[in-house]
Design an enzyme around this catalytic site. Structure first.
Site, PDB file in Angstrom:
ATOM      1  N   ASP A 151      34.511  13.511 -35.036  1.00 20.07           N
ATOM      2  CA  ASP A 151      33.179  14.085 -35.300  1.00 20.07           C
ATOM      3  C   ASP A 151      33.150  14.734 -36.676  1.00 20.07           C
ATOM      4  OD1 ASP A 151      30.544  14.509 -34.646  1.00 20.07           O
ATOM      5  OD2 ASP A 151      30.909  16.404 -33.635  1.00 20.07           O
ATOM      6  N   GLY A 180      25.404  31.660 -36.469  1.00 21.34           N
ATOM      7  CA  GLY A 180      24.740  30.376 -36.302  1.00 21.34           C
ATOM      8  C   GLY A 180      24.641  30.013 -34.837  1.00 21.34           C
ATOM      9  N   GLY A 185      24.632  26.490 -32.273  1.00 19.96           N
ATOM     10  CA  GLY A 185      24.803  25.060 -32.137  1.00 19.96           C
ATOM     11  C   GLY A 185      24.644  24.648 -30.697  1.00 19.96           C
ATOM     12  N   GLY A 186      24.823  23.351 -30.443  1.00 23.92           N
ATOM     13  CA  GLY A 186      24.658  22.838 -29.100  1.00 23.92           C
ATOM     14  C   GLY A 186      25.657  23.401 -28.121  1.00 23.92           C
ATOM     15  N   PHE A 187      26.850  23.795 -28.608  1.00 29.92           N
ATOM     16  CA  PHE A 187      27.876  24.331 -27.728  1.00 29.92           C
ATOM     17  C   PHE A 187      27.733  25.830 -27.518  1.00 29.92           C
ATOM     18  CE2 PHE A 187      31.151  20.822 -28.762  1.00 29.92           C
ATOM     19  CZ  PHE A 187      30.519  19.988 -27.861  1.00 29.92           C
ATOM     20  N   GLY A 188      26.911  26.501 -28.321  1.00 28.83           N
ATOM     21  CA  GLY A 188      26.758  27.941 -28.183  1.00 28.83           C
ATOM     22  C   GLY A 188      26.601  28.608 -29.526  1.00 28.83           C
TER      23      GLY A 188
END
Length: 617
Positions: free
Chosen positions: A416, A298, A300-303
């Protein structure tokens, strides 16, 4: 009569006579007998009886532990016996001797597994390998009938003591994983506690086992003056009077007493734990086939997150943080330090990490069923989640949060909580992930604030979005929204009520206040509708509405939520109508794309917006 049967009969007769008939009257406090196959032959029974008859007391019995297996490879038998760590060798042997007689009296001769507990020992046998295997069922628990005074303070002191005992017991050598302690409780009362694991467990498995049982205190013994939780692999107990022999324990190891460790020493210990998890970059690179696209799970915004396989065959999920991600070195070290401290069945386990130049890698256990949003927001896949599976997921999330808020070594606010941060293992057990935004609280701290707001649209509490104030009740609010999404199968800000689109909390309030649940429940759940399911869904919606109260003080704690979810007899308070603010009309807010990692999630939620501007004080 066959020789083995005659010897066993003679052994039982001698034992009964030597105890003057008391054994026949002294049953286990609790016992569980496994299934008895209809086509069972006599070889297993013969092996079991022979093994119990010829149990040899080697040096391990002096440490209160016994394990032995039959030499016959056909229908092999494994036996484990454990005595409480403060019990003398003579009393231990006597208890084990009693156990091996009684266990064959209370269970069918054909039972392939059985376990029986006395107050000071237990005996267990199985036809499968149980040595060195951590197991938490079957189990039993009991509690004092009297309530503790000053319950909140009592529970706070109890959790500190049990956390301390867990650390001590799990760090012992291979002969005795046992610790006792006493601390001063409210009202000048002395609280006594005990924690123990079977010595064949690794220190890590012992820690995990005890962590799970400490979490279960709230289920069996919440607010009680005493209680115990006893699965096969570990054991915890607490009371307001001394129930163990400290002098006997002192003969082999020093007696553990208060005061509890200073927070500074805990920080040093956490740093040491994090160092032990550091992995070589080349090892991770090889495991992921040089971070091949074919291994990508996958983005995501973090990597990106990659599937990997270590040399020993263990599958791992590697989060490779992007160089321009919102998570910097501070957040990275925060997540490593947090995860190094946390061990719970409903939290994703950190296997290791790597920090090399610009590379920042987090290595987690691999969970094959991806994240919760992969199922519940897909009209086809969510049909796989019937009501009982969803209840199991909800209860798992609640227990994970309870551990973070109350039972872990440090109090942690996740900040979160949302579906793509809930991962699912092969049995669809829920595990909370992504601690990049988590914050530590002091033991007596109730709330904090921040000048930087970070979170996800729809799950963020009003007091946090407006004023930067967060507490454990922030996670409670997010939990309420998340559970409504699990019940409905729809995203919180995109709930379709006929032709109208409204917040899921608003829709839930309308349904609950009318005594209905069909408008909020996932249509795939209505197909399997039963009376018990309807009642459970209505209770679940009511609990969620309590979590969504505007005033944080009116929201329940996670301990209360776990109790309400697990007991249909508990009365649920009546909620007020929840308040939902208009995000787009709030002043001084800049909306930017979410930096959530979305670990192992193929599809990202479309309503993820993170707030990072500072608010005027």
């Amino acid at each position: 009569m066959p020789r083995v049967s005659f010897l066993f009969f003679l052994f039982c007769l001698i034992t009964l006579i030597s105890h003057h008939g008391t054994i026949a009257q002294q049953d286990f406090l609790k016992y569980v007998c496994g299934e008895s196959p209809a086509n069972s032959n006599s070889s297993f029974r013969s092996n079991l009886r022979s093994l119990l008859l010829n149990m040899s007391y080697n040096t391990q019995i002096d440490y209160g532990f016994y394990n032995f297996s039959s030499s016959n490879n056909f229908d092999k038998v494994y036996v484990i016996g454990l005595c409480r760590g403060d019990i003398s060798g003579q009393d231990c042997r006597s208890c084990i001797q009693d156990s091996r007689v009684i266990i064959l009296q209370v269970c069918s001769p054909n039972a392939r597994e059985a376990i029986g507990w006395y107050d000071i020992c237990f005996l267990r046998y199985s036809n499968r390998l149980i040595f060195g295997v951590m197991e938490t069922s079957p189990s039993y628990n009991s509690s004092d009938s009297s309530d503790a005074l000053e319950k909140d303070e009592f529970k706070n002191v109890l959790m500190q003591m049990m956390s301390y005992l867990r650390e001590r017991a799990a760090s012992r050598d291979s002969f005795r994983k046992f610790a006792v302690a006493n601390v001063s409780g409210p009202g000048n009362q002395t609280m006594y506690g005990l924690a123990q694991c079977t010595p064949d467990l690794s220190n890590k498995d012992c820690d995990i086992c005890l962590s799970g049982e400490i979490s279960d205190i709230s289920k069996c013994c919440d607010g009680k003056r005493g209680g115990q939780v006893v699965p096969p692999s570990c054991y915890i107990r607490f009371r307001l009077d001394s129930f163990f022999d400290a002098s006997a324990y002192n003969n082999t190891q020093p007696f553990v007493q208060s005061p509890l460790p200073h927070p500074a020493s805990k920080q040093a210990e956490a740093n040491d734990a994090a160092d032990s998890l550091q992995m070589d970059f080349e090892t991770i690179r090889m495991a992921t086939n040089d971070f091949a696209d074919a291994n990508k799970l996958g983005q995501g915004g973090f990597g990106a997150v990659y599937l990997g396989r270590l040399y020993d065959g263990q599958e791992i999920a590697v989060k490779r943080l992007s160089r321009n991600s919102g998570q910097g070195d501070v957040e990275f070290k925060n997540e490593v330090l947090l995860m190094a401290r946390l061990q719970h069945r409903n939290l994703v386990k950190l296997v290791g990490f790597c920090l090399k130049k610009e590379e920042r890698l987090l290595v987690y256990e691999f969970l094959p069923n991806k994240s919760l949003d992969y199922f519940i927001f897909d009209p086809i896949k969510r049909a796989c989640l019937n009501w009982q599976k969803r209840v199991k997921i909800i209860e798992g999330i609640s227990r994970g949060l309870l551990y973070l808020h109350q039972d872990s070594r440090v109090q942690i606010i996740h900040r979160d909580l949302k579906p793509n941060n809930i991962l699912l293992d092969e049995d669809m057990n829920a595990k909370i992930s992504d601690f990049g935004m988590a914050r530590l609280f002091a033991v007596d701290q109730t709330q904090s604030n921040t000048s930087t707001i970070g979170g996800t649209y729809g799950y963020m509490v009003p007091e946090y979005a407006k004023h930067g104030i967060f507490s454990t009740k922030s996670d409670v609010f997010s939990f309420g929204v998340l559970v409504l999404e699990i019940v409905s199968g729809q995203k919180n800000g995109e709930f379709h009520n006929g032709e109208n689109i409204e917040h899921i909390g608003t829709a839930a309030w309308k349904s609950w206040s009318k005594g209905m649940y069909s408008n909020i429940a996932d249509p795939t759940l209505l197909i399997e509708e039963e009376g018990s399911s309807r009642s459970e869904m209505m209770r679940c919606i009511q609990i969620c509405l309590l979590c969504l109260q505007e005033n944080a003080a009116h929201r329940p704690s996670m301990a209360s939520i776990v109790t309400l979810l697990s007991s249909s007899s508990c009365t649920i308070p009546i909620p007020s109508e929840p308040f939902f603010y208009n995000w787009t009309s709030m002043p001084s807010i800049k909306i930017i794309p979410s930096s959530s990692s979305g670990d192992q999630s193929v599809e990202e939620s479309r309503n993820e917006l993170t707030f990072t501007e500072q608010f005027p004080r």
